[in-house]
Design an enzyme around this catalytic site. Structure first.
Site, PDB file in Angstrom:
ATOM      1  N   ASP A  77       0.890  -1.050  -0.051  1.00 16.45           N
ATOM      2  CA  ASP A  77       0.153   0.108  -0.045  1.00 16.45           C
ATOM      3  C   ASP A  77       0.891   1.202  -0.044  1.00 16.45           C
ATOM      4  O   ASP A  77       1.955   1.309   0.343  1.00 16.45           O
ATOM      5  CB  ASP A  77      -1.051   0.091   0.949  1.00 16.45           C
ATOM      6  CG  ASP A  77      -0.454  -0.375   2.443  1.00 16.45           C
ATOM      7  OD1 ASP A  77       0.927  -0.308   2.619  1.00 16.45           O
ATOM      8  OD2 ASP A  77      -1.139  -0.850   3.490  1.00 16.45           O
TER       9      ASP A  77
ATOM     10  N   ASN B 258      -7.301  -3.161  14.405  1.00 13.81           N
ATOM     11  CA  ASN B 258      -8.869  -3.645  14.391  1.00 13.81           C
ATOM     12  C   ASN B 258      -8.763  -4.671  13.262  1.00 13.81           C
ATOM     13  O   ASN B 258      -9.951  -4.960  12.642  1.00 13.81           O
ATOM     14  CB  ASN B 258      -9.200  -2.271  13.482  1.00 13.81           C
ATOM     15  CG  ASN B 258      -8.700  -1.984  12.100  1.00 13.81           C
ATOM     16  OD1 ASN B 258      -7.734  -2.578  11.543  1.00 13.81           O
ATOM     17  ND2 ASN B 258      -9.232  -0.888  11.591  1.00 13.81           N
TER      18      ASN B 258
ATOM     19  N   HIS C  85      -7.384  -5.249  10.367  1.00 13.46           N
ATOM     20  CA  HIS C  85      -6.986  -5.101   8.962  1.00 13.46           C
ATOM     21  C   HIS C  85      -5.743  -5.563   8.430  1.00 13.46           C
ATOM     22  O   HIS C  85      -4.886  -5.911   9.055  1.00 13.46           O
ATOM     23  CB  HIS C  85      -7.061  -3.429   8.520  1.00 13.46           C
ATOM     24  CG  HIS C  85      -5.772  -2.784   9.099  1.00 13.46           C
ATOM     25  ND1 HIS C  85      -5.791  -1.327   9.060  1.00 13.46           N
ATOM     26  CD2 HIS C  85      -4.606  -2.952   9.276  1.00 13.46           C
ATOM     27  CE1 HIS C  85      -4.600  -0.987   9.299  1.00 13.46           C
ATOM     28  NE2 HIS C  85      -3.904  -1.909   9.630  1.00 13.46           N
TER      29      HIS C  85
ATOM     30  N   GLU D  14      -9.846  -2.224   5.629  1.00 10.08           N
ATOM     31  CA  GLU D  14     -10.435  -1.926   6.825  1.00 10.08           C
ATOM     32  C   GLU D  14     -11.712  -2.976   6.993  1.00 10.08           C
ATOM     33  O   GLU D  14     -12.218  -3.268   6.161  1.00 10.08           O
ATOM     34  CB  GLU D  14     -10.681  -0.455   6.979  1.00 10.08           C
ATOM     35  CG  GLU D  14      -9.682   0.493   6.909  1.00 10.08           C
ATOM     36  CD  GLU D  14      -8.560   0.504   8.043  1.00 10.08           C
ATOM     37  OE1 GLU D  14      -8.627  -0.331   8.760  1.00 10.08           O
ATOM     38  OE2 GLU D  14      -8.059   1.369   7.971  1.00 10.08           O
TER      39      GLU D  14
HETATM   40  P1  PGA Z   1       2.190  -1.948  12.439  1.00 10.63           P
HETATM   41  O1  PGA Z   1       1.096  -2.069  11.751  1.00 10.63           O
HETATM   42  O2  PGA Z   1       3.227  -3.039  11.683  1.00 10.63           O
HETATM   43  O3  PGA Z   1       2.885  -0.723  12.596  1.00 10.63           O
HETATM   44  O4  PGA Z   1       1.918  -2.674  13.734  1.00 10.63           O
HETATM   45  C1  PGA Z   1       0.576  -3.217  10.944  1.00 10.63           C
HETATM   46  C2  PGA Z   1      -0.664  -3.039  10.157  1.00 10.63           C
HETATM   47  O5  PGA Z   1      -1.212  -2.005  10.483  1.00 10.63           O
HETATM   48  O6  PGA Z   1      -0.959  -3.814   9.382  1.00 10.63           O
END
Ligand code: PGA
Length: 242
Positions: free
Chosen positions: A67, A135, A137, A142
């Protein structure tokens, strides 16, 4: 799903890196799916150390990142292209033109289509390294995102905006949209390696592994992936039933 628990984040990172290094040695032209954020940094450090110490080569490897934020280009320190150059690509012998991060500038709808075309032209993703949001995702898919989604323009949830605001000069600077590979794009990878550590991930990890498969917890889709390996530290695994 193949769920593995580790006593430390270091051991988890070592295991994830070892899988990728083995795969690159076995298939020098591997197509590798990569991610950003805090989760993969330790893995990248081990790939770099191994490249320096043992000479594992990425000359023929192609990469696709999950992304990118809308409106940020490679010159922005908050962009995921910048992150990848700094955290990994600049330290390997990989050809920059073989590293792909979705473009968050220009015609976004066209960029999405082009990204899927590029993945297909490369023969699909062999191994996808991925994290999980608090959450549930995966990438910027999301809760509520269709399981059939391909690369698309994604609205970030408030929870994601709050979690990532720390990387921006002021909280108001974080974009509210991104280009993200879709859930189907991720499921199309032949192998998925997820790394998740820390207490903040425990609830999402429990729901991913023990809850119903539901768009409300996007990572639960991995229950149906034929080759998904989930690497957890004690804290991320702390709410699991067994
Ligand atoms: P993080 O984020 O590696 O910064 O914990 C993971 C994500 O949001 O997929």
């Amino acid at each position: 799903m193949d769920v593995r628990k580790f006593d430390s984040v270091e051991a988890l990172n070592q295991a994830a890196a070892a899988m990728i290094i083995e795969a690159v040695k076995e298939t020098p032209h591997l197509v590798l799916g990569l991610s950003t954020g805090n989760s993969p940094i330790g893995v990248y450090q081990r790939l770099i150390a191994d490249h320096r110490e043992n000479g594992t080569s990425y000359k023929e490897v192609t990469t696709f990142n999950l992304d990118e934020y809308e409106g940020l280009d490679e010159n922005s320190p908050q962009s995921y292209r910048y992150f990848m150059n700094e955290q990994l690509f600049d330290h390997l012998d990989i050809a920059k033109e073989n590293t792909h991060v979705p473009s968050g500038v220009g015609d976004l709808a066209e960029n999405c289509k082009e990204y899927e075309r590029l993945i297909e032209a490369a023969g699909g993703i062999g191994i996808q390294l991925i994290g999980i949001g608090t959450n549930g995702h995966i990438a910027f898919n999301e809760p509520g995102t269709s399981f059939e989604s391909l690369t698309h323009i994604a609205d970030l949830s408030q929870e994601t905006i709050d979690a990532n605001a720390k990387y921006f000069p002021s909280p108001g600077d974080i974009p509210s949209r991104a280009i993200s590979m879709g859930i189907q794009s991720i499921m199309n990878a032949r192998k998925v390696i997820m790394v998740a550590f820390g207490q903040s991930k425990a609830r999402a990890v429990k729901e991913m592994l023990e809850g119903p498969v539901s768009t409300e917890l996007p990572a639960s889709v991995l229950q149906g992936h034929p080759d998904a390996i989930i690497l957890l530290d004690r804290e991320a695994a702390s709410l699991l039933s067994n």
